[in-house]
Design an enzyme around this catalytic site. Structure first.
Site, PDB file in Angstrom:
ATOM      1  N   LYS A   1       0.812  -1.220   0.000  1.00 10.61           N
ATOM      2  CA  LYS A   1       0.000   0.000   0.000  1.00 10.61           C
ATOM      3  C   LYS A   1       0.841   1.263   0.000  1.00 10.61           C
ATOM      4  CE  LYS A   1      -4.317  -1.613   2.026  1.00 10.61           C
ATOM      5  NZ  LYS A   1      -5.421  -1.283   2.933  1.00 10.61           N
TER       6      LYS A   1
ATOM      7  N   LYS B   1      -4.984 -10.101  -6.562  1.00 10.84           N
ATOM      8  CA  LYS B   1      -6.277 -10.317  -5.910  1.00 10.84           C
ATOM      9  C   LYS B   1      -7.302  -9.273  -6.366  1.00 10.84           C
ATOM     10  CE  LYS B   1      -5.938  -7.700  -1.675  1.00 10.84           C
ATOM     11  NZ  LYS B   1      -6.012  -7.515  -0.274  1.00 10.84           N
TER      12      LYS B   1
ATOM     13  N   LYS C   1     -10.800  -3.463  -4.237  1.00 11.27           N
ATOM     14  CA  LYS C   1     -11.635  -2.265  -4.399  1.00 11.27           C
ATOM     15  C   LYS C   1     -10.895  -1.168  -5.141  1.00 11.27           C
ATOM     16  CE  LYS C   1     -13.944  -2.699   0.085  1.00 11.27           C
ATOM     17  NZ  LYS C   1     -13.638  -2.396   1.488  1.00 11.27           N
TER      18      LYS C   1
HETATM   19  P1  AMP Z   1     -11.334  -4.843   2.539  1.00  7.41           P
HETATM   20  O1  AMP Z   1     -11.848  -4.774   1.139  1.00  7.41           O
HETATM   21  O2  AMP Z   1      -9.838  -4.729   2.574  1.00  7.41           O
HETATM   22  O3  AMP Z   1     -12.022  -3.927   3.487  1.00  7.41           O
HETATM   23  O4  AMP Z   1     -11.616  -6.332   3.052  1.00  7.41           O
HETATM   24  C1  AMP Z   1     -12.787  -6.730   3.732  1.00  7.41           C
HETATM   25  C2  AMP Z   1     -12.842  -8.224   3.878  1.00  7.41           C
HETATM   26  O5  AMP Z   1     -12.903  -8.859   2.599  1.00  7.41           O
HETATM   27  C3  AMP Z   1     -11.612  -8.835   4.584  1.00  7.41           C
HETATM   28  O6  AMP Z   1     -12.018  -9.914   5.400  1.00  7.41           O
HETATM   29  C4  AMP Z   1     -10.776  -9.347   3.434  1.00  7.41           C
HETATM   30  O7  AMP Z   1      -9.948 -10.434   3.819  1.00  7.41           O
HETATM   31  C5  AMP Z   1     -11.841  -9.789   2.455  1.00  7.41           C
HETATM   32  N1  AMP Z   1     -11.337  -9.697   1.076  1.00  7.41           N
HETATM   33  C6  AMP Z   1     -10.933  -8.571   0.429  1.00  7.41           C
HETATM   34  N2  AMP Z   1     -10.546  -8.850  -0.820  1.00  7.41           N
HETATM   35  C7  AMP Z   1     -10.714 -10.194  -0.991  1.00  7.41           C
HETATM   36  C8  AMP Z   1     -10.492 -11.102  -2.079  1.00  7.41           C
HETATM   37  N3  AMP Z   1     -10.025 -10.670  -3.249  1.00  7.41           N
HETATM   38  N4  AMP Z   1     -10.771 -12.413  -1.874  1.00  7.41           N
HETATM   39  C9  AMP Z   1     -11.254 -12.852  -0.692  1.00  7.41           C
HETATM   40  N5  AMP Z   1     -11.481 -12.055   0.369  1.00  7.41           N
HETATM   41  C10 AMP Z   1     -11.218 -10.737   0.235  1.00  7.41           C
HETATM   42  N1  TRP Z   2      -8.128  -4.119   7.921  1.00  8.05           N
HETATM   43  C1  TRP Z   2      -9.194  -4.918   7.415  1.00  8.05           C
HETATM   44  C2  TRP Z   2      -9.288  -4.826   5.889  1.00  8.05           C
HETATM   45  O1  TRP Z   2      -8.597  -4.120   5.282  1.00  8.05           O
HETATM   46  C3  TRP Z   2     -10.506  -4.559   8.031  1.00  8.05           C
HETATM   47  C4  TRP Z   2     -10.467  -4.695   9.504  1.00  8.05           C
HETATM   48  C5  TRP Z   2     -10.241  -3.701  10.402  1.00  8.05           C
HETATM   49  C6  TRP Z   2     -10.694  -5.877  10.241  1.00  8.05           C
HETATM   50  N2  TRP Z   2     -10.313  -4.180  11.674  1.00  8.05           N
HETATM   51  C7  TRP Z   2     -10.559  -5.506  11.610  1.00  8.05           C
HETATM   52  C8  TRP Z   2     -10.945  -7.203   9.905  1.00  8.05           C
HETATM   53  C9  TRP Z   2     -10.680  -6.441  12.629  1.00  8.05           C
HETATM   54  C10 TRP Z   2     -11.074  -8.136  10.934  1.00  8.05           C
HETATM   55  C11 TRP Z   2     -10.937  -7.757  12.291  1.00  8.05           C
HETATM   56  O2  TRP Z   2     -10.095  -5.479   5.324  1.00  8.05           O
END
Ligand code: AMP
Ligand code: TRP
Length: 332
Positions: free
Chosen positions: A111, A194, A197
């Site tokens: 990141k 992967k 978003k």
């Molecule tokens: P985030 O989009 O980083 O806020 O991720 C939210 C949740 O979605 C977290 O538990 C991630 O591990 C899961 N996640 C995000 N991207 C993926 C992906 N490409 N495949 C599976 N799980 C994902």
């Molecule tokens: N950092 C995680 C992500 O990017 C989201 C997240 C924040 C999270 N606090 C958490 C996930 C605590 C599990 C438990 O998706």
């Protein structure tokens, strides 16, 4: 008692990876655990966010949770910044976290990009705030996608550091729950990246707000190789794009990859993609419709978040107080 904590950032473009890797598993777990599901807006601020979009994103993720089947009565749904104990505990834990542990986090390196000195302190400390989210509620289990495994391990290490420093068994060491056929959904444009978003190509992901035509178009354009689908998992694993699409199909249908290959092995991608489109639309279309209906009543969403924050704070406050007593800030 077993308690679950997990969260999603309100940063827009909620996609199939978020759903299949995380949110869908939460729906299944709410029957067996006490569950707390957070919209982690403070984590979102580790990268620049437009304030209006951040506010809208918080409502959108809340709507997605409910539309996916999370019961706001049985579970606690709230946004992180409404419970100030998260940031207070994060500081106390930061003081126990060696820099070396943070330097190992691979997500920071991704990141922060090339200009690492320009990355914010918040982005660097992000895993400590995540540990605070989990430990504040003494959560025992954390259901996430594969990409967050290292973060949960760090939360365990930090919990252990606290317990050792103050010589007591205060924080349970949280276990990650990573399961299903789609723990790591890959980009539709590149089977080695992967689904994310923040990918600049919208064709790389299927968003939970995409309509039937767009889902069909994205799946038709999804990268594949020229061979027909294989018959065995061994052969599948050598072909990242095919593996990803088969994994998505399996997860959507609640079956194994083997079962998908029994039906589609030897067939070409165009017929498989047609079937995948039908599955994707069946699952996502339903969620999108419910999300749209919920988003039409923002007052209701805000009420869910307010009530959730009250319930979360009622658990968080005594735990934080105990940490403050243990560490010598408050008199027991
Ligand atoms: P985030 O989009 O980083 O806020 O991720 C939210 C949740 O979605 C977290 O538990 C991630 O591990 C899961 N996640 C995000 N991207 C993926 C992906 N490409 N495949 C599976 N799980 C994902
Ligand atoms: N950092 C995680 C992500 O990017 C989201 C997240 C924040 C999270 N606090 C958490 C996930 C605590 C599990 C438990 O998706």
């Amino acid at each position: 008692m077993n308690r679950i904590f997990s969260g999603v950032q309100p940063t827009g473009n909620l996609h199939l990876g978020n759903y299949l890797g995380a949110i869908r598993n939460w729906v299944a777990l709410q029957n067996d655990y006490e569950c707390i599901f957070c919209i982690v807006d403070l984590h979102a601020l580790t990268l620049p966010q437009d304030p209006a979009e951040l506010r809208a994103g918080t409502r959108e993720v809340t709507a997605a949770y409910i539309a996916a089947g999370i019961d706001a009565e049985r579970c606690i749904i709230f946004n992180q910044s409404m419970v100030s104990a998260h940031t207070e505990l994060a500081w106390l834990l930061a003081c126990l976290t060696p820099l070396g542990w943070l330097n190992r986090m691979t997500q920071f390196k991704e990141k922060a990009g090339k200009q690492r000195d320009m990355a914010g302190l918040g982005l660097y400390a992000y895993p400590v705030l995540m540990a605070a989210d989990i430990l504040l509620y003494k959560a025992t289990h954390v259901p996430v996608g594969e990409d967050l495994k290292q973060h949960i391990e760090l939360a365990r290490d930090i919990a252990g550091a606290f317990n050792r420093r103050y010589e007591r068994d205060f924080f349970p060491l949280p276990d990650p729950l990573i399961f299903g056929e789609a723990t790591r959904v890959m980009s539709l444009r590149d089977g080695t990246k992967k689904m994310s978003k923040s990918d600049t190509s919208d064709y790389s992901r299927i968003n939970l707000t995409d309509d039937a035509d767009l889902i069909a178009l994205k799946i038709r354009r999804a990268k594949t190789d020229p061979e027909p689908l294989p018959h065995t998992i061994d052969e599948l694993e050598k072909r990242p794009e095919a593996d990803n699409l088969v994994g998505i199909f399996a997860a959507l249908d609640g079956i194994s990859r083997e079962t998908v290959l029994e039906a589609f092995g030897g067939r070409n991608f165009s017929s498989f993609k047609d079937a995948l489109t039908i599955q994707a639309h069946r699952v996502i279309g339903d969620i999108t419709d419910k999300m749209r209906r919920l988003m039409a009543d923002p007052g209701h969403i805000d009420a869910v978040l307010r009530r959730g924050a009250e319930r979360a704070a009622a658990i968080a406050a005594p735990n934080l107080r105990q940490v403050q007593e243990i560490s010598g800030l408050l008199r027991p």
